[in-house]
Write an enzyme that holds these catalytic residues in place. Structure first.
Site, PDB file in Angstrom:
ATOM      1  N   LYS A   1      -7.705   8.221   6.673  1.00 40.90           N
ATOM      2  CA  LYS A   1      -7.680   9.170   7.792  1.00 40.90           C
ATOM      3  C   LYS A   1      -7.654   8.502   9.169  1.00 40.90           C
ATOM      4  CE  LYS A   1      -9.551  12.911   5.195  1.00 40.90           C
ATOM      5  NZ  LYS A   1     -10.436  14.004   5.017  1.00 40.90           N
TER       6      LYS A   1
ATOM      7  N   SER B   1      -7.333  15.201  -7.074  1.00 43.36           N
ATOM      8  CA  SER B   1      -7.200  16.201  -6.006  1.00 43.36           C
ATOM      9  C   SER B   1      -6.767  17.575  -6.529  1.00 43.36           C
ATOM     10  CB  SER B   1      -6.178  15.718  -4.974  1.00 43.36           C
ATOM     11  OG  SER B   1      -5.972  16.737  -4.029  1.00 43.36           O
TER      12      SER B   1
ATOM     13  N   ARG C   1     -24.265   3.220   6.436  1.00 45.17           N
ATOM     14  CA  ARG C   1     -24.606   1.852   6.000  1.00 45.17           C
ATOM     15  C   ARG C   1     -24.258   0.884   7.121  1.00 45.17           C
ATOM     16  NH1 ARG C   1     -21.472   1.344   0.342  1.00 45.17           N
ATOM     17  NH2 ARG C   1     -19.809   1.431   1.892  1.00 45.17           N
TER      18      ARG C   1
END
Ligand code: NDP
Length: 286
Positions: free
Chosen positions: A68, A17, A164
């Site tokens: 998240k 990050s 998917r």
């Protein structure tokens, strides 16, 4: 002098990050006394690690892949855009008059700044037009959830979500169906008709993989955006370039813009993103 306020990004993996660099630059610019680190936590330890961070006086967290959606449940209050998205990328300790850290840690705001970050990057940094264009969104995870409402707000001709796991894509299409023309499909159902904008919001690039894309979805007019960013092209941007797309963009600008939005929520000041983005771009090219 009091200790600097503590912030971090929590995810798995998270070592790649660039958020610590970005927030350090924002803090310098705006003269904020704060630190910003990375916390690597897998799904089993995520909730406990977040609670611990706030109980020990931490002020705010960015939440990244794959947490998240889980982070939503840890917030005691959601901003309207986080509620709409059903995913959280920013947690903030609500400032209040509670006497102890423990009492303060009980009030955590959940926000989602991904959509605002993507929209700013597309519109302001890259001058991409969305209105009236056909947009394909790859993925139906936490990042995709955060960007659908802001994208629909820019009035594309249509937005197709492909994933998917088609059930996840359909759930999203239903969730946001009141906001614009939206449909959900699986990769085998992607035809050979080109899209004006293809946004990769899957975690495939993170694993060096490419979603199962038919060649015809990209033409010489298509802009291909990968939310992932790195020193090298991603499997998706490379694939799109080989198919002669108009241009590819990696998500560095989105990262900086969503970070600025989180920073504003935490500190109440808006940093300058352009200088940080150009510094970061130069770093990646070096
Ligand atoms: P999640 O784990 O929540 O979701 C992952 C998504 O990727 C799912 O839709 C999953 O599909 C799909 N996926 C994973 N591997 C593949 C593959 N090989 N082929 C096709 N689909 C795949 O992750 P996030 O949504 O939080 O993050 C997604 C990406 O976006 C990450 O790379 C992250 O770094 C990036 N990102 C960048 C930001 C920026 O500011 N630049 C901001 C936010 C995210 P399925 O449901 O079928 O499993």
């Amino acid at each position: 002098m009091s200790n600097p306020d503590r912030y971090a990004v929590i995810g798995h993996p998270v070592s790649h990050s660039r958020s610590p660099f970005i927030h350090a630059r924002f803090a310098e610019q705006t003269r904020q006394s704060m630190t910003y680190t990375t916390i690597d936590a897998g799904p089993e330890e995520f909730a406990a690690t977040v609670r611990d961070f706030f109980a020990q006086g931490g002020k705010g967290l960015n939440v990244t892949v794959p947490h998240k959606e889980t982070a939503l449940a840890l917030a005691t209050e959601l901003t309207p855009r986080a509620q709409r998205a059903g995913a959280v990328n920013t947690l903030a300790l609500r400032s209040g008059k509670a006497k102890s850290d423990k009492a303060r840690a009980a009030h955590i705001i959940g926000d989602n700044t991904d959509g605002a970050g993507l929209a700013r990057d597309l519109l302001n940094n890259h001058r991409v037009t969305i209105a009236g264009r056909r947009v394909l969104l790859l993925g139906a995870g936490g990042a995709a959830r955060g960007v659908i409402a802001p994208l629909l707000g820019l009035k594309p001709a249509e937005l197709i979500i492909v994933n998917r796991n088609v059930i996840r894509a359909r759930e999203l299409a239903e969730r946001f169906s009141d906001l614009g023309k939206l449909a959900a499909i699986g990769y085998p159902d992607l035809g050979n008709e080109p899209y004006d904008l293809v946004i990769n919001a899957t975690a495939a690039s993170l694993a060096g993989e490419l979603p199962a894309l038919p060649p015809g979805i990209v033409s010489a007019q298509s802009i291909c955006y990968d939310m992932y960013y790195g020193r090298d092209e991603t499997p998706f941007t490379r694939w799109a370039q080989q198919r002669g797309c108009a241009r590819t963009i990696m998500g560095l600008g989105m990262l900086v813009e969503q970070a600025a939005e989180s920073f504003h929520l935490w500190r109440g000041v808006r940093p300058d993103t352009a200088s940080v983005l150009s510094e970061l771009t130069a770093q990646l090219r070096a």
